[in-house]
Design an enzyme around this catalytic site. Structure first.
Site: not given
Length: 240
Positions: A24, A26, A174
């Site tokens: 999943r 972002d 990230r």
């Protein structure tokens, strides 16, 4: 993306469809190698299997493409059967910014980056660690992960951060890239990211880079006869 694909499948198959996805991502993150599975009744699958890819092309948004569909063993689970997920983050520190044809998947970085220093900082992060400092914690979820690969390469003005793991927690890639860019800008020393592994909480000092530079490239799975065992291992809670 998941909701759009479920809607498209439901339109084509004429039955409700619930997908399980490998990762999943972002909002704003790309995927060229996403994997998903759905449980279908045999007659529904047999009716559409030979034409499903073509029919989905006609109903899905233009930024979603299904490359292939196939039948998998009952034990297959797109999420829990996965052995590894592979990502790349693309940055360019050239003054002009990203090439117009790559603006969707490449972040223009406002300062020069020392890719060698970033690579040196990345190496100690590989392995089994608690990445709490780099994760947005979710209730009941572990932040212990096995980082299989974290490499930084430069080709001209393009810097790539390659990250592979058995699984990633929320915003982990990230955040890892954000910590490495701090080193690349000489705002932090090369040993700083590894020192954060001692933290048991999310670090407010770790920047989270924009989502647009991140792409899920590939998901690895074991042979069919090992799918059930892999899913059982993955579902088990990792030791703290």
């Amino acid at each position: 993306m998941q909701a759009d694909l479920e809607e498209g499948l439901a339109r084509v198959l004429r039955v409700p469809v619930s997908l399980t996805v490998a990762g999943r991502t972002d909002a704003g993150v790309h995927a060229t190698g996403q994997v998903a599975h759905a449980d279908l009744q045999r007659p529904v699958w047999e009716e559409q299997r030979g034409k499903l890819v073509r029919r989905l092309r006609g109903v899905l948004p233009r930024d979603i493409a299904v490359r292939a569909v196939r039948e998998v063993p009952f034990d297959f689970d797109a999420r829990f059967s996965a052995l590894a997920r592979h990502y790349v983050y693309r940055l360019t520190d050239v003054d002009a910014g990203p090439d117009p044809l790559r603006r969707a998947d490449t972040v223009g970085w406002p300062r020069r980056l020392d890719a060698d220093a970033m690579a040196a900082a990345a190496a100690p992060l590989v392995g089994l660690h608690d990445f709490a400092a780099f994760c947005r914690r979710r209730e009941g979820a572990t932040t212990i992960r096995t980082l299989l690969d974290l490499r930084v390469t430069r080709e001209g003005d393009l810097v790539r951060v390659h990250a592979s793991a058995d699984a990633f927690c929320h915003s982990m890639v990230r955040s890892l890239v954000g910590a490495l860019t701090a080193v690349g800008e000489s705002r932090r020393t090369a040993d700083w990211p590894a020192a954060l592994l001692r933290s048991s909480e999310r670090s407010s000092e770790v920047p989270v880079v924009p989502p647009g530079g991140l792409t899920l490239l590939r998901v690895d799975y074991p042979p069919d006869d090992e799918l059930a065992a892999r899913a059982e291992v993955t579902r088990a809670v990792r030791p703290t």
